[in-house]
Design an enzyme around this catalytic site. Structure first.
Site, PDB file in Angstrom:
ATOM      1  N   GLY A   1       0.671  -1.226   0.009  1.00 42.61           N
ATOM      2  CA  GLY A   1      -0.114  -0.068  -0.124  1.00 42.61           C
ATOM      3  C   GLY A   1       0.740   1.245  -0.020  1.00 42.61           C
ATOM      4  O   GLY A   1       0.213   2.037  -0.306  1.00 42.61           O
TER       5      GLY A   1
ATOM      6  N   SER B   1       2.183  -5.634  -3.542  1.00 42.93           N
ATOM      7  CA  SER B   1       0.810  -5.961  -3.232  1.00 42.93           C
ATOM      8  C   SER B   1       0.440  -7.379  -3.684  1.00 42.93           C
ATOM      9  O   SER B   1       1.252  -7.969  -4.150  1.00 42.93           O
ATOM     10  CB  SER B   1      -0.099  -5.000  -3.916  1.00 42.93           C
ATOM     11  OG  SER B   1      -0.161  -5.358  -5.278  1.00 42.93           O
ATOM     12  N   CYS B   2      -0.576  -7.835  -3.272  1.00 43.82           N
ATOM     13  CA  CYS B   2      -0.898  -9.133  -3.497  1.00 43.82           C
ATOM     14  C   CYS B   2      -1.017  -9.440  -5.019  1.00 43.82           C
ATOM     15  O   CYS B   2      -0.599 -10.335  -5.449  1.00 43.82           O
ATOM     16  CB  CYS B   2      -2.190  -9.760  -2.781  1.00 43.82           C
ATOM     17  SG  CYS B   2      -3.499  -8.605  -3.239  1.00 43.82           S
TER      18      CYS B   2
ATOM     19  N   ARG C   1     -11.727  -8.166  -5.383  1.00 43.80           N
ATOM     20  CA  ARG C   1     -12.367  -8.216  -4.385  1.00 43.80           C
ATOM     21  C   ARG C   1     -13.029  -6.875  -3.876  1.00 43.80           C
ATOM     22  O   ARG C   1     -12.245  -5.964  -3.842  1.00 43.80           O
ATOM     23  CB  ARG C   1     -12.160  -9.272  -3.131  1.00 43.80           C
ATOM     24  CG  ARG C   1     -10.843  -8.673  -2.715  1.00 43.80           C
ATOM     25  CD  ARG C   1     -10.944  -8.073  -1.257  1.00 43.80           C
ATOM     26  NE  ARG C   1      -9.576  -7.616  -0.589  1.00 43.80           N
ATOM     27  CZ  ARG C   1      -9.091  -6.348  -0.767  1.00 43.80           C
ATOM     28  NH1 ARG C   1      -9.748  -5.480  -1.289  1.00 43.80           N
ATOM     29  NH2 ARG C   1      -8.107  -6.180   0.157  1.00 43.80           N
TER      30      ARG C   1
ATOM     31  N   GLY D   1       0.383  -3.273 -12.811  1.00 42.36           N
ATOM     32  CA  GLY D   1       1.394  -3.220 -14.106  1.00 42.36           C
ATOM     33  C   GLY D   1       2.607  -2.515 -13.909  1.00 42.36           C
ATOM     34  O   GLY D   1       3.493  -3.012 -13.798  1.00 42.36           O
TER      35      GLY D   1
ATOM     36  N   HIS E   1      -8.914 -12.334  -5.264  1.00 45.90           N
ATOM     37  CA  HIS E   1      -9.186 -11.646  -6.328  1.00 45.90           C
ATOM     38  C   HIS E   1      -9.110 -12.603  -7.769  1.00 45.90           C
ATOM     39  O   HIS E   1      -8.561 -13.799  -7.519  1.00 45.90           O
ATOM     40  CB  HIS E   1      -7.806 -10.803  -6.746  1.00 45.90           C
ATOM     41  CG  HIS E   1      -7.801  -9.659  -5.541  1.00 45.90           C
ATOM     42  ND1 HIS E   1      -8.602  -8.892  -5.470  1.00 45.90           N
ATOM     43  CD2 HIS E   1      -6.683  -9.625  -4.662  1.00 45.90           C
ATOM     44  CE1 HIS E   1      -8.271  -7.784  -4.449  1.00 45.90           C
ATOM     45  NE2 HIS E   1      -7.204  -8.565  -4.099  1.00 45.90           N
TER      46      HIS E   1
END
Length: 352
Positions: free
Chosen positions: A112, A141-142, A170, A197, A222
Protein backbone atom coordinates in the site's frame (compact mmCIF):
# COMPACT_ATOMS: atom_id res chain seq x y z
CA UNK A 1 21.74 -20.73 15.10
CA UNK A 2 21.52 -17.00 15.70
CA UNK A 3 17.98 -15.72 15.23
CA UNK A 4 17.07 -12.39 13.70
CA UNK A 5 14.75 -10.53 16.09
CA UNK A 6 11.57 -9.37 14.38
CA UNK A 7 9.05 -6.76 15.54
CA UNK A 8 5.69 -6.24 13.84
CA UNK A 9 3.95 -2.88 13.86
CA UNK A 10 0.28 -3.49 13.12
CA UNK A 11 -1.62 -6.68 14.01
CA UNK A 12 -4.30 -6.67 11.33
CA UNK A 13 -4.92 -8.88 8.31
CA UNK A 14 -1.25 -9.02 7.30
CA UNK A 15 0.42 -8.43 10.65
CA UNK A 16 -1.14 -11.39 12.42
CA UNK A 17 -0.18 -13.68 9.56
CA UNK A 18 3.39 -12.40 9.53
CA UNK A 19 3.53 -13.10 13.27
CA UNK A 20 2.40 -16.69 12.70
CA UNK A 21 4.99 -17.13 9.96
CA UNK A 22 7.88 -15.64 11.96
CA UNK A 23 7.09 -18.00 14.85
CA UNK A 24 7.37 -20.94 12.45
CA UNK A 25 10.99 -20.07 11.47
CA UNK A 26 13.95 -21.46 13.39
CA UNK A 27 16.16 -18.55 12.33
CA UNK A 28 13.79 -15.81 13.56
CA UNK A 29 12.42 -14.73 16.93
CA UNK A 30 9.26 -12.67 17.35
CA UNK A 31 9.83 -9.75 19.74
CA UNK A 32 6.17 -8.75 19.70
CA UNK A 33 3.44 -6.86 17.90
CA UNK A 34 2.30 -3.26 18.33
CA UNK A 35 -1.06 -1.71 17.54
CA UNK A 36 -3.44 1.08 18.49
CA UNK A 37 -6.60 -1.01 18.82
CA UNK A 38 -8.00 -2.54 22.00
CA UNK A 39 -10.66 -4.86 20.57
CA UNK A 40 -10.80 -8.56 19.70
CA UNK A 41 -8.08 -8.23 17.06
CA UNK A 42 -5.31 -7.47 19.55
CA UNK A 43 -6.88 -9.42 22.43
CA UNK A 44 -6.24 -12.64 20.51
CA UNK A 45 -2.47 -12.04 20.43
CA UNK A 46 -1.71 -12.92 24.10
CA UNK A 47 -3.88 -16.02 23.75
CA UNK A 48 -1.55 -17.12 20.95
CA UNK A 49 1.59 -16.36 22.96
CA UNK A 50 2.38 -13.13 21.12
CA UNK A 51 3.70 -10.21 23.25
CA UNK A 52 1.63 -7.03 22.77
CA UNK A 53 3.01 -3.50 22.75
CA UNK A 54 1.06 -0.25 22.45
CA UNK A 55 1.87 1.82 19.39
CA UNK A 56 1.19 5.08 21.31
CA UNK A 57 0.81 6.22 24.91
CA UNK A 58 -2.90 6.80 24.29
CA UNK A 59 -3.26 3.28 22.94
CA UNK A 60 -1.53 1.94 26.06
CA UNK A 61 -4.13 3.62 28.27
CA UNK A 62 -6.99 2.22 26.17
CA UNK A 63 -5.47 -1.25 26.24
CA UNK A 64 -5.16 -1.25 30.02
CA UNK A 65 -8.75 -0.04 30.32
CA UNK A 66 -9.81 -2.94 28.08
CA UNK A 67 -7.98 -5.47 30.23
CA UNK A 68 -4.86 -5.79 28.09
CA UNK A 69 -1.47 -5.45 29.79
CA UNK A 70 0.96 -4.14 27.13
CA UNK A 71 4.59 -5.12 27.52
CA UNK A 72 5.56 -1.54 26.68
CA UNK A 73 5.23 1.00 23.93
CA UNK A 74 6.44 0.94 20.33
CA UNK A 75 9.99 2.19 20.91
CA UNK A 76 10.54 -0.39 23.66
CA UNK A 77 9.62 -3.13 21.17
CA UNK A 78 11.80 -1.68 18.45
CA UNK A 79 14.77 -1.45 20.81
CA UNK A 80 14.79 -5.25 21.01
CA UNK A 81 14.50 -5.89 17.26
CA UNK A 82 16.79 -6.21 14.27
CA UNK A 83 14.01 -5.87 11.70
CA UNK A 84 10.54 -4.35 11.89
CA UNK A 85 7.73 -5.37 9.55
CA UNK A 86 5.34 -2.45 9.22
CA UNK A 87 1.78 -3.69 8.68
CA UNK A 88 0.02 -0.48 9.64
CA UNK A 89 -2.80 0.90 7.44
CA UNK A 90 -2.04 2.40 4.06
CA UNK A 91 -0.11 5.70 4.21
CA UNK A 92 0.56 5.42 7.97
CA UNK A 93 3.87 3.64 7.43
CA UNK A 94 5.52 6.55 5.65
CA UNK A 95 5.59 8.47 8.92
CA UNK A 96 6.86 5.45 10.81
CA UNK A 97 9.90 5.09 8.59
CA UNK A 98 11.51 8.17 10.10
CA UNK A 99 11.42 6.49 13.51
CA UNK A 100 12.83 3.22 12.18
CA UNK A 101 15.65 5.04 10.42
CA UNK A 102 16.47 7.07 13.53
CA UNK A 103 16.71 3.86 15.56
CA UNK A 104 18.78 2.23 12.80
CA UNK A 105 16.44 -0.72 12.55
CA UNK A 106 15.86 -2.40 9.20
CA UNK A 107 12.29 -2.05 7.96
CA UNK A 108 9.88 -3.83 5.63
CA UNK A 109 6.73 -2.18 4.31
CA UNK A 110 3.65 -3.42 2.49
CA UNK A 111 2.34 -2.80 -1.01
CA UNK A 112 0.00 0.00 0.00
CA UNK A 113 3.01 2.28 0.34
CA UNK A 114 4.77 3.83 -2.64
CA UNK A 115 7.95 2.50 -4.20
CA UNK A 116 9.64 5.83 -3.46
CA UNK A 117 9.34 5.24 0.30
CA UNK A 118 12.14 2.66 0.22
CA UNK A 119 13.50 2.90 -3.32
CA UNK A 120 13.26 -0.90 -3.51
CA UNK A 121 10.29 -3.23 -4.07
CA UNK A 122 10.53 -6.95 -3.42
CA UNK A 123 9.37 -10.31 -4.73
CA UNK A 124 11.68 -13.12 -3.68
CA UNK A 125 11.96 -15.03 -6.96
CA UNK A 126 12.56 -11.84 -8.95
CA UNK A 127 15.04 -9.72 -7.02
CA UNK A 128 16.09 -11.28 -3.72
CA UNK A 129 19.76 -10.51 -4.36
CA UNK A 130 19.21 -6.75 -4.70
CA UNK A 131 17.60 -6.65 -1.24
CA UNK A 132 20.58 -8.20 0.56
CA UNK A 133 21.77 -5.95 3.35
CA UNK A 134 19.46 -3.06 2.48
CA UNK A 135 18.03 -0.91 5.26
CA UNK A 136 14.47 -1.16 3.93
CA UNK A 137 12.30 -2.65 1.24
CA UNK A 138 8.65 -2.83 0.23
CA UNK A 139 6.88 -6.13 -0.34
CA UNK A 140 4.58 -5.39 -3.27
CA UNK A 141 0.82 -5.92 -3.14
CA UNK A 142 -0.96 -9.25 -3.43
CA UNK A 143 -1.89 -8.74 -7.08
CA UNK A 144 1.53 -7.46 -8.06
CA UNK A 145 3.14 -10.44 -6.30
CA UNK A 146 1.03 -12.83 -8.36
CA UNK A 147 1.94 -11.03 -11.59
CA UNK A 148 5.65 -11.35 -10.89
CA UNK A 149 5.33 -15.01 -9.92
CA UNK A 150 3.46 -16.05 -13.05
CA UNK A 151 5.08 -13.78 -15.62
CA UNK A 152 8.41 -14.45 -13.97
CA UNK A 153 7.88 -18.17 -14.59
CA UNK A 154 7.29 -17.52 -18.29
CA UNK A 155 10.26 -15.16 -18.47
CA UNK A 156 12.53 -17.71 -16.80
CA UNK A 157 11.50 -20.21 -19.47
CA UNK A 158 12.25 -17.58 -22.17
CA UNK A 159 8.62 -17.68 -23.29
CA UNK A 160 7.45 -14.18 -22.35
CA UNK A 161 7.15 -11.33 -24.83
CA UNK A 162 4.32 -9.18 -23.46
CA UNK A 163 1.29 -9.62 -21.24
CA UNK A 164 -2.11 -8.00 -20.81
CA UNK A 165 -4.22 -8.84 -17.80
CA UNK A 166 -7.62 -8.06 -16.32
CA UNK A 167 -8.01 -8.10 -12.54
CA UNK A 168 -11.40 -8.70 -10.94
CA UNK A 169 -10.78 -7.44 -7.44
CA UNK A 170 -12.61 -8.23 -4.24
CA UNK A 171 -14.58 -5.35 -2.73
CA UNK A 172 -13.25 -5.52 0.83
CA UNK A 173 -11.46 -7.74 3.32
CA UNK A 174 -13.90 -10.26 4.84
CA UNK A 175 -13.57 -8.95 8.40
CA UNK A 176 -14.74 -5.46 7.41
CA UNK A 177 -17.37 -6.35 4.82
CA UNK A 178 -20.09 -5.02 7.14
CA UNK A 179 -18.52 -1.54 7.04
CA UNK A 180 -18.36 -0.98 3.31
CA UNK A 181 -18.43 -2.87 0.08
CA UNK A 182 -20.09 -3.19 -3.29
CA UNK A 183 -23.43 -4.91 -3.84
CA UNK A 184 -24.95 -5.90 -7.18
CA UNK A 185 -22.49 -3.95 -9.32
CA UNK A 186 -18.98 -3.91 -10.73
CA UNK A 187 -16.86 -0.75 -10.56
CA UNK A 188 -14.09 -0.18 -13.14
CA UNK A 189 -10.93 1.50 -11.97
CA UNK A 190 -10.58 5.01 -13.35
CA UNK A 191 -7.27 4.60 -15.15
CA UNK A 192 -5.70 2.20 -17.63
CA UNK A 193 -3.26 0.75 -16.91
CA UNK A 194 -4.28 0.02 -13.36
CA UNK A 195 -1.47 0.44 -10.86
CA UNK A 196 -0.44 -3.22 -10.68
CA UNK A 197 1.35 -3.32 -14.04
CA UNK A 198 3.57 -0.29 -13.36
CA UNK A 199 4.12 -1.60 -9.83
CA UNK A 200 5.40 -4.91 -11.20
CA UNK A 201 7.97 -2.99 -13.20
CA UNK A 202 9.41 -1.50 -10.00
CA UNK A 203 10.61 -5.06 -9.33
CA UNK A 204 11.32 -6.18 -12.91
CA UNK A 205 11.68 -3.20 -15.28
CA UNK A 206 11.87 -5.47 -18.34
CA UNK A 207 8.26 -6.69 -18.10
CA UNK A 208 5.99 -5.56 -20.92
CA UNK A 209 2.76 -5.73 -18.94
CA UNK A 210 -0.49 -3.77 -18.86
CA UNK A 211 -3.29 -4.36 -16.38
CA UNK A 212 -6.94 -3.35 -16.25
CA UNK A 213 -8.86 -3.71 -13.00
CA UNK A 214 -12.47 -3.76 -11.86
CA UNK A 215 -13.84 -4.11 -8.34
CA UNK A 216 -16.63 -6.67 -7.91
CA UNK A 217 -19.23 -7.55 -5.29
CA UNK A 218 -17.35 -10.25 -3.41
CA UNK A 219 -14.69 -10.37 -0.69
CA UNK A 220 -13.13 -13.84 -0.91
CA UNK A 221 -10.11 -13.06 -3.13
CA UNK A 222 -9.08 -11.69 -6.54
CA UNK A 223 -9.37 -13.28 -9.99
CA UNK A 224 -6.89 -12.57 -12.81
CA UNK A 225 -7.37 -13.34 -16.49
CA UNK A 226 -4.34 -13.04 -18.77
CA UNK A 227 -3.48 -12.87 -22.45
CA UNK A 228 0.22 -13.32 -23.10
CA UNK A 229 2.09 -13.03 -26.37
CA UNK A 230 4.82 -15.61 -26.15
CA UNK A 231 8.32 -15.05 -27.46
CA UNK A 232 7.78 -17.97 -29.86
CA UNK A 233 5.24 -20.62 -30.67
CA UNK A 234 4.98 -23.12 -27.84
CA UNK A 235 2.94 -26.09 -26.77
CA UNK A 236 0.57 -26.19 -23.86
CA UNK A 237 2.87 -28.72 -22.19
CA UNK A 238 5.82 -26.30 -22.40
CA UNK A 239 3.84 -23.56 -20.71
CA UNK A 240 2.58 -25.88 -17.98
CA UNK A 241 6.15 -27.05 -17.40
CA UNK A 242 7.26 -23.44 -16.96
CA UNK A 243 4.61 -22.86 -14.32
CA UNK A 244 5.37 -26.16 -12.60
CA UNK A 245 9.05 -25.23 -12.36
CA UNK A 246 8.30 -21.92 -10.66
CA UNK A 247 7.83 -21.53 -6.92
CA UNK A 248 4.58 -20.61 -5.21
CA UNK A 249 2.21 -21.52 -8.04
CA UNK A 250 -0.25 -24.38 -7.42
CA UNK A 251 -2.67 -25.91 -9.89
CA UNK A 252 -6.42 -26.27 -9.48
CA UNK A 253 -8.87 -27.90 -11.90
CA UNK A 254 -12.53 -27.31 -12.64
CA UNK A 255 -13.17 -31.05 -13.00
CA UNK A 256 -12.26 -31.40 -9.30
CA UNK A 257 -15.16 -29.09 -8.48
CA UNK A 258 -12.80 -26.14 -8.03
CA UNK A 259 -14.63 -23.97 -10.51
CA UNK A 260 -14.94 -20.70 -8.59
CA UNK A 261 -13.21 -18.55 -5.98
CA UNK A 262 -15.39 -19.76 -3.13
CA UNK A 263 -14.65 -23.45 -3.80
CA UNK A 264 -10.90 -22.90 -3.53
CA UNK A 265 -11.35 -20.93 -0.31
CA UNK A 266 -13.39 -23.84 1.04
CA UNK A 267 -10.63 -26.25 0.01
CA UNK A 268 -8.10 -24.36 2.12
CA UNK A 269 -10.33 -24.81 5.16
CA UNK A 270 -10.82 -28.50 4.36
CA UNK A 271 -7.05 -28.95 4.17
CA UNK A 272 -6.81 -27.57 7.70
CA UNK A 273 -4.72 -24.54 6.82
CA UNK A 274 -4.27 -21.99 9.57
CA UNK A 275 -6.76 -19.15 9.08
CA UNK A 276 -7.76 -20.92 5.83
CA UNK A 277 -4.84 -19.25 4.10
CA UNK A 278 -3.64 -19.81 0.55
CA UNK A 279 -0.11 -18.49 0.01
CA UNK A 280 0.20 -19.83 -3.52
CA UNK A 281 -1.17 -18.49 -6.80
CA UNK A 282 -3.99 -20.93 -7.64
CA UNK A 283 -3.78 -21.38 -11.41
CA UNK A 284 -6.51 -23.25 -13.32
CA UNK A 285 -4.63 -25.95 -15.22
CA UNK A 286 -7.55 -27.13 -17.36
CA UNK A 287 -8.50 -23.58 -18.40
CA UNK A 288 -5.04 -22.67 -19.67
CA UNK A 289 -5.01 -22.48 -23.48
CA UNK A 290 -2.16 -22.07 -25.97
CA UNK A 291 -2.69 -21.13 -29.62
CA UNK A 292 0.64 -20.79 -31.41
CA UNK A 293 2.34 -17.90 -29.64
CA UNK A 294 -0.81 -16.82 -27.80
CA UNK A 295 -1.36 -17.91 -24.18
CA UNK A 296 -4.56 -17.50 -22.13
CA UNK A 297 -4.90 -18.41 -18.47
CA UNK A 298 -6.55 -17.37 -15.22
CA UNK A 299 -5.76 -17.69 -11.55
CA UNK A 300 -6.87 -16.78 -8.04
CA UNK A 301 -5.08 -14.50 -5.56
CA UNK A 302 -5.90 -14.90 -1.87
CA UNK A 303 -5.12 -11.33 -0.90
CA UNK A 304 -4.85 -11.91 2.83
CA UNK A 305 -1.94 -14.35 2.66
CA UNK A 306 -0.03 -14.38 -0.64
CA UNK A 307 2.56 -11.81 0.49
CA UNK A 308 3.41 -13.62 3.74
CA UNK A 309 6.13 -15.87 2.24
CA UNK A 310 7.63 -12.84 0.50
CA UNK A 311 7.76 -10.97 3.80
CA UNK A 312 9.61 -13.82 5.50
CA UNK A 313 12.12 -13.91 2.65
CA UNK A 314 12.51 -10.13 2.85
CA UNK A 315 13.46 -10.46 6.53
CA UNK A 316 16.21 -12.90 5.59
CA UNK A 317 17.46 -10.72 2.75
CA UNK A 318 17.65 -7.48 4.74
CA UNK A 319 19.22 -9.14 7.76
CA UNK A 320 21.63 -11.13 5.61
CA UNK A 321 21.04 -14.42 7.47
CA UNK A 322 20.50 -16.14 4.12
CA UNK A 323 22.09 -14.86 0.92
CA UNK A 324 20.64 -17.45 -1.46
CA UNK A 325 17.10 -16.80 -2.70
CA UNK A 326 16.28 -20.41 -3.48
CA UNK A 327 17.37 -21.64 -0.06
CA UNK A 328 15.34 -18.94 1.68
CA UNK A 329 12.24 -19.61 -0.39
CA UNK A 330 12.49 -23.37 0.08
CA UNK A 331 12.75 -22.95 3.84
CA UNK A 332 9.87 -20.50 3.98
CA UNK A 333 7.66 -22.70 1.82
CA UNK A 334 8.48 -25.82 3.82
CA UNK A 335 7.74 -24.21 7.19
CA UNK A 336 4.47 -22.67 6.02
CA UNK A 337 3.36 -25.71 4.03
CA UNK A 338 3.18 -24.43 0.46
CA UNK A 339 2.54 -27.01 -2.26
CA UNK A 340 2.60 -27.26 -6.06
CA UNK A 341 -0.71 -29.11 -6.34
CA UNK A 342 -3.38 -28.84 -3.64
CA UNK A 343 -4.92 -32.27 -4.25
CA UNK A 344 -1.79 -34.35 -4.82
CA UNK A 345 -1.11 -36.75 -1.98
CA UNK A 346 2.58 -36.80 -2.92
CA UNK A 347 2.94 -33.02 -2.90
CA UNK A 348 2.30 -32.04 0.64
CA UNK A 349 5.64 -30.23 0.78
CA UNK A 350 7.35 -28.14 -1.91
CA UNK A 351 10.58 -29.16 -3.57
CA UNK A 352 13.53 -28.32 -1.33
Amino acid sequence: MNSVKVAINGYGVIGKRVADAVKAQDDMALVGVADVVDDYRIKTAPLLGVPVFAATAEAADRMRAAGIAPAGELEAMLAQADVVVDCTPKKVAAGNKQLYDALRIKSIFQGGESHTLTGHSFVAQANYATALGRDSTRVVSCNTTSILRTLGALKQAQLLKRARGTLIRRASDPWEAHQDGIMNTVVPEKSIPSHQGPDARTVDPDLDVVTIAVKAAHNSSHLHTWWVELAREATREEVLAAFRAAPRIAFVRTHDGLSALNSTVELMADLGRRRGDMWEVALWEDVLTVDGNQLYYCYQVFNQAIVIPETIDAIRALSGIETDAERSMAKTDRTLGLVRDFLSATDREPDA
